[in-house]
Structure formats: C-alpha cells, structure tokens
Motif scaffolding. Structure first.
Motif, mmCIF file in Angstrom:
data_model
loop_
_atom_site.group_PDB
_atom_site.id
_atom_site.type_symbol
_atom_site.label_atom_id
_atom_site.label_comp_id
_atom_site.label_asym_id
_atom_site.label_seq_id
_atom_site.Cartn_x
_atom_site.Cartn_y
_atom_site.Cartn_z
ATOM 1 N N ALA A 132 0.821 -1.215 0.000
ATOM 2 C CA ALA A 132 0.000 0.000 0.000
ATOM 3 C C ALA A 132 0.850 1.258 0.000
ATOM 4 C CB ALA A 132 -0.940 0.001 1.210
ATOM 5 N N MET A 133 2.063 1.188 0.552
ATOM 6 C CA MET A 133 2.984 2.321 0.519
ATOM 7 C C MET A 133 3.859 2.293 -0.736
ATOM 8 S SD MET A 133 2.443 4.312 2.998
ATOM 9 C CE MET A 133 1.586 4.333 4.559
ATOM 10 N N ALA A 134 4.199 1.098 -1.191
ATOM 11 C CA ALA A 134 5.075 0.969 -2.359
ATOM 12 C C ALA A 134 4.494 1.670 -3.579
ATOM 13 C CB ALA A 134 5.327 -0.503 -2.659
ATOM 14 N N ILE A 135 3.174 1.610 -3.732
ATOM 15 C CA ILE A 135 2.564 2.206 -4.916
ATOM 16 C C ILE A 135 2.815 3.706 -4.976
ATOM 17 C CG2 ILE A 135 0.324 2.502 -3.764
ATOM 18 C CD1 ILE A 135 0.919 1.753 -7.479
ATOM 19 N N PHE A 136 2.815 4.376 -3.807
ATOM 20 C CA PHE A 136 3.027 5.825 -3.829
ATOM 21 C C PHE A 136 4.494 6.170 -4.011
ATOM 22 C CE2 PHE A 136 -0.946 5.112 -1.481
ATOM 23 C CZ PHE A 136 -1.789 5.641 -2.444
ATOM 24 N N GLY A 137 5.381 5.240 -3.635
ATOM 25 C CA GLY A 137 6.783 5.415 -3.991
ATOM 26 C C GLY A 137 6.968 5.427 -5.494
ATOM 27 N N SER A 138 6.140 4.639 -6.202
ATOM 28 C CA SER A 138 6.263 4.569 -7.666
ATOM 29 C C SER A 138 5.743 5.822 -8.355
ATOM 30 C CB SER A 138 5.494 3.342 -8.185
ATOM 31 O OG SER A 138 4.091 3.557 -8.181
ATOM 32 N N TYR A 139 5.016 6.667 -7.612
ATOM 33 C CA TYR A 139 4.418 7.858 -8.209
ATOM 34 C C TYR A 139 5.228 9.136 -7.973
ATOM 35 C CZ TYR A 139 -0.018 5.378 -9.058
ATOM 36 O OH TYR A 139 -0.989 4.521 -9.515
ATOM 37 N N ILE A 140 6.378 9.041 -7.318
ATOM 38 C CA ILE A 140 7.140 10.257 -6.987
ATOM 39 C C ILE A 140 8.496 10.255 -7.682
ATOM 40 C CG2 ILE A 140 6.041 10.626 -4.753
ATOM 41 C CD1 ILE A 140 8.524 9.332 -3.467
ATOM 42 N N GLY A 141 9.083 11.451 -7.751
ATOM 43 C CA GLY A 141 10.406 11.612 -8.334
ATOM 44 C C GLY A 141 11.495 11.317 -7.319
ATOM 45 N N LYS A 142 12.719 11.626 -7.706
ATOM 46 C CA LYS A 142 13.877 11.287 -6.881
ATOM 47 C C LYS A 142 14.501 12.523 -6.230
ATOM 48 C CE LYS A 142 14.934 7.190 -9.696
ATOM 49 N NZ LYS A 142 14.818 6.144 -8.668
ATOM 50 N N GLU A 143 13.694 13.562 -6.002
ATOM 51 C CA GLU A 143 14.228 14.799 -5.424
ATOM 52 C C GLU A 143 14.518 14.675 -3.933
ATOM 53 O OE1 GLU A 143 11.388 14.656 -7.098
ATOM 54 O OE2 GLU A 143 11.897 15.598 -9.028
ATOM 55 N N HIS A 144 13.845 13.751 -3.239
ATOM 56 C CA HIS A 144 13.974 13.677 -1.785
ATOM 57 C C HIS A 144 14.300 12.259 -1.335
ATOM 58 C CE1 HIS A 144 12.412 17.753 -1.255
ATOM 59 N NE2 HIS A 144 11.544 17.451 -2.215
ATOM 60 N N ARG A 145 15.172 12.155 -0.323
ATOM 61 C CA ARG A 145 15.512 10.855 0.254
ATOM 62 C C ARG A 145 14.303 10.297 0.998
ATOM 63 N NH1 ARG A 145 20.965 13.537 2.073
ATOM 64 N NH2 ARG A 145 22.273 13.048 0.263
ATOM 65 N N LEU A 146 14.197 8.987 0.984
ATOM 66 C CA LEU A 146 12.957 8.356 1.412
ATOM 67 C C LEU A 146 12.842 8.146 2.919
ATOM 68 C CD1 LEU A 146 12.636 5.835 -1.533
ATOM 69 C CD2 LEU A 146 11.312 7.915 -1.154
ATOM 70 N N PHE A 147 13.966 8.093 3.622
ATOM 71 C CA PHE A 147 13.886 7.959 5.072
ATOM 72 C C PHE A 147 13.259 9.217 5.684
ATOM 73 C CE2 PHE A 147 15.830 8.133 9.405
ATOM 74 C CZ PHE A 147 15.224 6.978 9.908
ATOM 75 N N GLY A 148 13.650 10.376 5.176
ATOM 76 C CA GLY A 148 13.060 11.617 5.662
ATOM 77 C C GLY A 148 11.572 11.693 5.377
ATOM 78 N N GLU A 149 11.158 11.210 4.205
ATOM 79 C CA GLU A 149 9.727 11.191 3.882
ATOM 80 C C GLU A 149 8.973 10.248 4.817
ATOM 81 O OE1 GLU A 149 9.186 13.424 0.423
ATOM 82 O OE2 GLU A 149 10.219 13.780 2.306
ATOM 83 N N SER A 150 9.605 9.116 5.147
ATOM 84 C CA SER A 150 8.978 8.182 6.081
ATOM 85 C C SER A 150 8.820 8.801 7.458
ATOM 86 C CB SER A 150 9.818 6.900 6.185
ATOM 87 O OG SER A 150 9.885 6.233 4.946
#
Length: 453
Positions: A236-254
């Motif tokens: 359910a979270m992976a799908i929204f990872g597929s919809y974003i660009g690579k401007e931001h690191r993902l640990f901070g988003e989490s």
C-alpha cells in the motif's frame, strides 16, 4: 501509456499518511491506550514505531520508486534473474482486496453514525437506547449494505478522475479538514471539567499501573499497534513510492509520514480519553468505546449533537483516506495486469468490491450463523485476522529480507535508492539490525499472531 505521477511532494506525504491514518489510529489506538494503561503503553508504542515502522516503510517506498510500477509487477521487476520472489505477488494483491472487503463496511458504520448524529438520533438518548442503536445497526442488513456501497462508489468514483485530479486533490482537502476537526475536538475535550486527569493518564507513565495490567502485555500491545498502524506489508505504501520523483531521500519522507500518523493517533486519544475522565466513563471499554461509550458521552455533553457530528465526520474522513489509498493500489495493479483504462478498471473493481464486501456486511445478520473463528466470531473477524495477523507481517518480512539480503534486491541497491535526493539518509549503522533482528521481530509478531490465544 505514460505512467501518472503525483503533482507535489505534499500530495505524496498526505496520501501516504492518509493510507496509514485510518481505523487503527482513530478507533483502535484510543481504546488500546485506555486498556493498557496510557503513558507506559505510549512510551513503548513510540519506541517500536521508530524500531519497526520507519525501516519497513522506507523499504516499501524504495522498492516502489525503483520499480516504477504497482505491487503487481514490483518483485518481478527488481528480483535477481532466476529467483522466484514474484511468486509472493498474489499475496500483495489479496491483502489489498481482503482489507477493503471489511474496511469499506466499517467506514460505512462511521458514515452512518455521522448521519444519525446530524439527524439528532442521540439527543436525550439514554444508555440503553445508545447500546440498542449499535445493535440495531448491525442487525439490519439493508442500511449496512447501502452505506458500504456508498463508500465503494464514492471511493472508486474519485479515483476514476485520475491520480492528480481525483485522489491527490480530494486527499489534500480531506486531510486538511480532518486535521482541523481533530484539533477543535481535542481542545473541546481537554477543556472539559476533570479532563486533566485523562491527559495525565495518557502522557505520564505509571509503571505501577502497567505492572497491574502486566508489563509484558503492555509491551506486546504497543509493539503490535506500532507495527500495524502504518499499513505496511501489502504494497500500500510501495505504490506511492512509484508515483514520486527522486528529489527527496525516502527515510526523511517516512519520518514525516510517521510523525503525521502519530499526531493523529495522539490527537484521537486526546479527544476520547479526557472525555471519558470528564464524564466518569471507563477507558477500558474496548472496541465498543467509539460506537457505544462515546455516543453516551455526547448525549450528556453540552452541544453534544454538534461535537458528536464532528467526531464521526472526523472518523469517516480518516477511514476514507485509507479507502482511497488502497483503492488506488488495487486500480494500479489491475491496470498493470490487464492493460485496461483507469475508468474501465474502476468500474469493474467497484462492481467486484460491492459483491466481495457483502459477506462482511451480512455477517452480523443474515450470515450470523457463520462463525469461522469460533463462537461469537464473524466473517469480518476472519478477514481481519487474515490481513492483520498474516498478510501484513508476512509481507513486511518479505520486504525486509528482499531489501537487505543479496539473494533479493539487496542492501546496496536499497540504500542507493533510499538515499537518492535531498534530506535524511537511511542510517547505515543499522544494517545488521535490519538484516537479522528486524526480520526476527516481525517473525515473532507473525507467529504469535497465528497461534491461538
């Protein structure tokens, strides 16, 4: 066909948070915190959220962004040649469908209670009338099915408008309204006479009380709540990872999403627990706290009809935010598997969901004789058990091993993807923890969740 993308970082954070924020936060968290002693439970909850939730969420986001596809294709795209990780894919899909088969029904309950509050059906109602209202709702199949179908049609109707024009736009508005309503309700609750004791109960650890309950039980409850609150393990979270660009690191988003999720859970508890203290109601009422205990409080409260209506509107928004996010997962996966257009996919999936949700809706009345987990259980209990006790922890275990072991996608590829962009890096020093201890903890949650009693 070019893959859709979210229009903004804010949209990504709010939609992902909306997926996490749901019944587990606004219904389960307040009554579990009440049952397990408040402050000590909260301490361990936050600890386990840090230990379990953040690493697994980052892994889901990283796998989704690297694959650029739905969970229907994710493992097959990232797995090393010759491996069979993609065999687990049907479990991701089953998890999303099963979750919505009962989640839409419960969301319908909340919408029904909002309508009843607005209509004034709890004004001057006594305890017996409030309890009877809940029983009558469950025993009458017509309204239950109607509100369930209403939720399904509204959810797929919004998603049919597109990722940005439908899901992202509505979620931004709805999450904004939800946060405002929550703060207003929490302030009103805390200003009630006697509410200060409820705030103290929630935030001040009382280890003597925890020992009375059983410290091991408190810790286990906190670990389970922290793990399940973020809706991890079914993609359910992976799908929204597929919809974003690579401007931001993902640990901070989490971290941002976990903070927003925690804020909602704590605010929900601040709405419920101080009100219980103010009106001399036991905080240990369990699942009935929302649908039986709180309507009694609103019936006795000045302007109770207004506050009750706002409360159940807030619950409906919180639950519906998860509905929209998981529907998007179902839609995207179905589109990847069939090649259908978004509108056709929404129409077919909506029709299928209406049929598949019926056993849960009818399990309290027409199909009440079916008790799959023993006397007193319902079809909804079985579906909840399959998702919460098996598919969520099992899927999370798959993600963790896939992202940290060389037999899968591997630690180096995972951290390279997670650390692309600006923001907080994924802490490299927890590699050993992520490879060995984290899978062991999740395996324990899985095994204890399956074992009886």
């Amino acid at each position: 066909m070019e893959r859709e993308k979210l229009g903004s970082r804010l949209g990504f954070i709010l939609i992902s948070a909306g997926c996490a924020i749901g019944i587990g936060n606004v219904w389960k968290f307040p009554y579990v915190a009440g049952l397990y002693g408040g402050g000590v439970f909260l301490f361990f909850y936050l600890l386990f959220l840090l230990m379990l939730g953040l690493p697994v969420m980052t892994m889901e986001f990283a796998a989704g962004r690297a694959a650029g596809t739905s969970p229907a294709r994710l493992l097959g795209k990232l797995e090393p040649a010759g491996t069979k990780w993609h065999w687990y894919t049907p479990c991701f899909l089953a998890g999303n469908w099963l979750l919505m088969m009962f989640y839409t029904v419960v969301t319908g309950w909340m919408l029904r209670y909002f309508a009843d509050m607005v209509a004034g059906q709890f004004v001057n109602a006594g305890q017996e009338q409030v309890s009877a209202h809940y029983v009558d709702m469950l025993s009458n199949p017509g309204p239950l099915v109607f509100f369930t179908i209403l939720v399904i049609v509204a959810g797929f109707g919004i998603c049919a408008r597109g990722l940005q024009a439908g899901l992202e736009r509505v979620t931004k508005w709805m999450m904004g309204a939800l946060l405002v309503i929550m703060v207003v309700l929490a302030v009103n609750s805390m200003l009630s006479a006697g509410a200060a004791e409820g705030v103290k109960y929630l935030f001040v650890p009382d280890f003597a009380r925890a020992r009375e309950i059983g410290l091991s039980s408190v810790i286990a409850a906190a670990m389970n709540q922290a793990f399940f609150t973020l809706s991890l393990g079914i993609g359910a979270m992976a799908i929204f990872g597929s919809y974003i660009g690579k401007e931001h690191r993902l640990f901070g988003e989490s971290v941002h999403i976990a903070l927003l999720d925690t804020f909602v859970a704590l605010t929900a508890a601040l709405i419920v627990i101080p009100s219980c203290f103010a009106y001399n109601v036991e905080t240990t009422a369990g699942p009935g706290l929302i649908f039986v205990t709180l309507p009694n409080i609103f019936a006795a409260m000045p302007l109770g009809r207004l506050w009750g209506s706002l409360f159940f509107l807030f619950l409906s928004f919180a639950a519906f935010s998860t509905i929209l996010a998981v529907f998007e997962n179902i839609i995207s996966s179905t589109m990847d598997l069939t090649g259908w257009s978004r509108k056709k996919t929404c129409a077919v999936c909506a029709a299928a969901m209406m049929v598949l949700s019926l056993p849960s809706a009818l399990g309290f009345n027409v199909l009440a004789g079916i008790q799959p987990l023993g006397a007193g259980s319902t079809i909804m209990d079985l579906e909840d058990f399959l998702v919460s006790n098996i598919l969520l922890p099992l899927g999370s275990l798959v993600f963790v091993v896939f992202c940290t072991w060389k037999q899968g996608w591997g630690w180096n590829r995972f951290t390279e993807e997670a650390d692309t962009g600006r923001g907080l890096r994924f802490p490299k020093w927890i590699r050993t923890y992520c490879r060995f201890l984290l899978p062991a903890i999740i395996a324990v949650i899985l095994i204890t969740g399956i074992l009886p009693g």
